[in-house]
Design an enzyme around this catalytic site. Structure first.
Site: not given
Ligand code: UN1
Length: 500
Positions: A289, A255, A237-238, A390, A180
């Protein structure tokens, strides 16, 4: 084709090797965040579609598990080659549906290509162990076997890279996948599935089910025959996925973001630190992230750093990411814009000092796109909400500290633990920092982004639940360990008992 401007696209499901509609017959628009214009629509499926996908996956997976892993891997090589051939075209689609600037889109597609070749190599490894038995004439080994049916739920910020982190190890490991994608970015999902199709993946091994988290995502998590869920997205959500999987004894890999910091010590190369902060904080408009959202600075270089950051930020160009000269694209949608702006308000109310930015950009030149001004706060205290939560946008908080020890304490004083960075020229501090920073990823003299696919990606505390995406470690999510003992003594030998 590679310069095509997208419009009127339609993304449907892909189940059992067929592109298909859903009985729901409901669709929602796909919006280009740079323009606010619709570029197509995505199907909103139901639980029934998930059930159909699981039936197809079950049938196909049994055969796939019997295909030798090096042959399964060959398919990934072909996927990698097709992606490489189509890199520019894919990058342009990515920029139009997600908003990241074209240079970053190319980087993301490259991340997927790297993952294809890397995981293809794993097809000739998938190493287990052999180990001596405690008994004579007995052989012992552990091997990896497929888990079975894998459910992957992927976010919009890295719509192709994260999908490859999860689907490639699952497929080389002998599993079938139900996928999904985020409703904001289904075009990249459709393209990746088309590539699998072209590469010759047997039907039923990858199944795309489009739709909302509450309908399709939940149905996947609740489905008794989906053996593992791999999810990247919000902490909220996680957590709820983990609760359900806990009840069902289902394996789950999560993650869930970060509150990543760059530490700038008094002996840092400030020019380099500014570049690292700019790239990791405002690249992808702060929607990684791994994005830097805190700068923990030694008080003796605080003013200098602020000045340099401010003058560098003046040169950042915002706009449609298809324009090669633009450095920062839009954020994903209107609600992201509102959320970011609310956090800026919270920061001001908490007493943080706004140095620049802090506004939604709606001059004529931005049209109906979703643009937020790169924003810098200073004199932020570690316990403020803007330093803890965040934000997922181009907002950075400078937190002054008096010592290395305090910098580490502030870095670790958040509920997340994805990425951290330190700028220093002191080798002792480098080693102490990589030991004491409590995140899953640590950078020295580089910003908080830039993970490479052959290393494990993920974090501690509220970022994850102990699993990792990418790297050889991803195989642990998608394979089960089996221990095999072969007794060739011809007699009953009892472990722990018949030992001389
Ligand atoms: C993400 O932020 O969900 O290290 C992935 C990084 C990328 C991957 C990020 N190679 O910023």
């Amino acid at each position: 084709m590679s310069n095509a401007v997208l419009s009127g696209e339609k993304v449907v499901n892909y189940i059992d090797g067929e592109w298909c509609e859903s009985a729901s017959d409901k669709y929602t628009a796909i919006i280009n965040p740079a323009t606010g214009e619709s570029i197509g629509e995505i199907l909103l499926s139901t639980k029934e579609d998930v059930n159909r996908a699981v039936e197809a996956a079950k049938k196909a997976q049994k055969q796939w598990a019997l295909v030798p892993a090096p042959q399964r891997a060959e398919l990934l090589y072909r996927v990698g080659l097709i992606m490489k051939e189509r890199k520019e075209e894919l990058s342009r689609i990515l920029t139009q549906e997600m908003g990241k600037v074209i240079e970053e889109a190319r980087g993301e597609v490259q991340e997927g290509i790297d993952m294809a070749f890397y995981m293809a190599g794993e097809g000739r490894r998938l190493f287990g162990q052999t180990t001596p038995s405690e008994l004579k004439d007995k052989f012992a080994m552990s091997i990896r076997v497929p888990v079975g049916i894998v459910g992957i739920i992927t976010p919009w910020n890295f719509p192709i890279a994260i999908a490859t982190w999860k689907s490639f190890p699952a497929i080389v490991g002998g599993n079938a996948v139900i996928w999904k994608p985020a409703t904001e970015t289904p075009l990249m999902a459709r393209e990746l599935v088309k590539i699998f199709e072209e590469a010759g993946l047997p039907k039923g091994i990858i199944n795309l089910v489009c739709g909302s988290g509450s309908e399709v995502g939940n149905a996947m998590v609740e489905h008794p025959e989906i053996d593992v869920i791999s999810f990247t997205g919000s902490n909220e959500v996680g957590r709820s996925i983990a609760e359900t999987c806990g009840r069902l004894l289902k394996r789950v890999s999560l993650e869930m973001g970060g509150k990543n910091a760059v530490i700038v010590m008094d002996d840092a190369d400030l020019t380099l630190a500014v570049e690292g902060i700019l790239w990791s904080a405002f690249g992808t408009s702060g929607q990684r992230c791994t994005a830097c959202s805190r700068v923990i600075v030694h008080e003796s270089v605080k003013e200098q750093l602020e000045e340099r950051l401010l003058s560098a930020m003046e040169k950042l160009t915002l706009g449609n990411g298809l324009d090669e000269s633009v450095k920062i694209g839009p954020v994903i949608n209107g609600s992201a814009l509102q959320k970011i702006h609310e956090y800026v308000g919270i920061g001001k109310d908490e007493g943080a000092k706004l140095l620049t930015g802090g506004s939604i950009l709606n001059d004529e030149k931005y049209g109906n796109g979703y643009y937020y001004a790169p924003t810098l706060f200073t004199d932020v205290r570690s316990d403020m909400r803007i330093a803890q939560e965040e934000i997922f946008g181009p907002v950075v908080s400078i937190i002054p500290v008096k010592s290395f020890e305090e910098a580490i304490e502030v870095n670790n004083g958040v509920t997340y633990g994805l990425s951290s960075s330190i700028f220093t020229r002191d080798v002792n501090r480098v080693f102490a920092a990589q030991r004491d920073l409590d995140t899953g990823i640590v950078y020295v003299n580089a910003g908080t982004t830039g993970a490479e696919i052959h290393l494990p990606f993920g974090g501690t505390k509220g970022t994850g639940n102990g699993h990792r995406d990418s790297g050889v470690q991803a195989l642990d999510v998608f394979t089960e360990w089996k221990s095999v003992y072969v007794d060739y003594s011809g007699k009953l030998q009892r472990a722990q008992i018949d030992v001389e």
